[in-house]
Write a protein that holds these residues in place. Structure first.
Motif, short mmCIF file in Angstrom:
data_model
loop_
_atom_site.label_atom_id
_atom_site.label_comp_id
_atom_site.label_asym_id
_atom_site.label_seq_id
_atom_site.Cartn_x
_atom_site.Cartn_y
_atom_site.Cartn_z
N ASN A 255 14.31 65.10 47.52
CA ASN A 255 13.79 65.77 46.33
C ASN A 255 14.50 67.09 46.10
N ARG A 256 14.33 67.65 44.90
CA ARG A 256 15.12 68.81 44.50
C ARG A 256 14.42 70.14 44.73
N GLY A 257 13.16 70.14 45.12
CA GLY A 257 12.51 71.37 45.52
C GLY A 257 11.94 72.23 44.42
N LEU A 258 11.88 71.72 43.16
CA LEU A 258 11.34 72.51 42.06
C LEU A 258 9.84 72.33 41.87
N GLY A 259 9.32 71.18 42.27
CA GLY A 259 7.92 70.85 41.98
C GLY A 259 6.93 71.89 42.47
N LEU A 260 7.04 72.28 43.74
CA LEU A 260 6.09 73.25 44.30
C LEU A 260 6.24 74.62 43.65
#
Length: 294
Positions: A255-260
């Motif tokens: 995943n790209r790590g933007l969600g959180l």
């Protein structure tokens, strides 16, 4: 000072540097320059930059001149975070405006040219690309000042569950009063629920030797805040939340790590708090609370 040249150079810089330059300009602008700034504001197509220039025209302080490389003044003249949010929102909006029709055209041509397109790897990659665009659209929304209204929390959750349940290999159980109503920005609520629920589904879909339980969604409201939690029975967290929030760290590999980071921005913009921890005996628990508005 050549004001037009200054503004042209300023708009070519990063948002952080633009903010620094605008702060300095506010402190330095003469009454004559403020009149020019008002004209410049009316002719710029950038909404946040226009607002910043108009604010300068109404300011009271001025000095004789200004250097872009060495801004004067140390006071917090602007709401820095608000100006930065406007800049980010405008930038993302422009990017989406350019990319969405291009991706749409690629999909149309691919459907015609590729046999069994919907079973192809190209289709899968386009779906991933659409997911990236959805993430950036969510990011754009949390950077904007969203209006609040009465929202039926249960109905909003059901909409998101219906949207994602077809991708889940486990059941999703909702335990929230059907008449639960709360005042907040509905778009931010949907962003929080969508990200948290998607994480729970993706984690629960990971293969294990045990049979995984349903994803649990529960929440309610008291006289101080509305609370809400999603508990899954997946693989759990590999790192602490503060580590996961950093760039290139996510709850799942790939995943790209933007969600959180988007969830954090959305919750905090409503004055709330949230946590993401491992649950017992397996899985993870996402929790957030939003205070009641006076």
């Amino acid at each position: 000072m050549d004001l037009n040249k200054f503004l042209s150079e300023l708009q070519s810089l990063s948002p952080e540097k633009q903010i620094e330059g605008l702060k300095a300009l506010r402190e330095a602008a003469t009454p004559e320059q403020k009149q020019l700034l008002k004209h410049a504001a009316e002719n710029t197509g950038n909404s946040w930059f226009k607002s910043a220039l108009l604010e300068i025209t109404n300011s009271g302080k001025h000095v004789s001149d200004i250097e872009l490389s060495q801004p004067h003044g140390t006071g917090d003249v602007f709401d820095i975070e608000a100006v930065k949010s406007d800049a980010i929102s405008d930038s993302i909006g422009q990017m989406l405006h350019e990319l969405e029709p291009i991706i749409g055209s690629i999909r149309v041509f691919a459907e015609k040219d590729i046999v069994n397109f919907f079973q192809s790897k190209t289709c899968g990659e386009l779906e991933k690309l659409n997911g990236v665009l959805e993430t950036f659209e969510s990011w754009r929304r949390v950077e904007q000042n969203q209006p609040s209204k009465e929202v039926n929390i249960y109905e909003e959750i059901v909409k998101e569950v219906d949207r994602i349940s077809q991708k889940s290999q486990v059941g999703i159980h909702i335990d929230i009063p059907k008449d639960l109503v709360f005042v907040l920005p509905p778009s931010l609520l949907r962003i929080i629920i969508s990200n948290a629920l998607r994480n729970a589904v993706e984690s629960s879909n990971q293969p294990t030797v045990r049979e995984k339980q349903s994803i649990m969604i529960t929440g309610n409201c008291n006289d101080k805040f509305m609370w809400f939690t999603i508990i899954d029975d997946g693989l759990g967290l590999q790192s602490k939340t503060e580590v996961l929030l950093k760039s290139r760290h996510t709850t799942k590999a790939g995943n790209r790590g933007l969600g959180l980071a988007i969830v954090d921005k959305a919750v905090r913009s409503m004055g709330g708090n949230w946590t993401l921890t491992n649950s017992k005996p397996y899985g993870a628990e996402f929790y957030f609370e939003i205070p009641v508005r006076e």
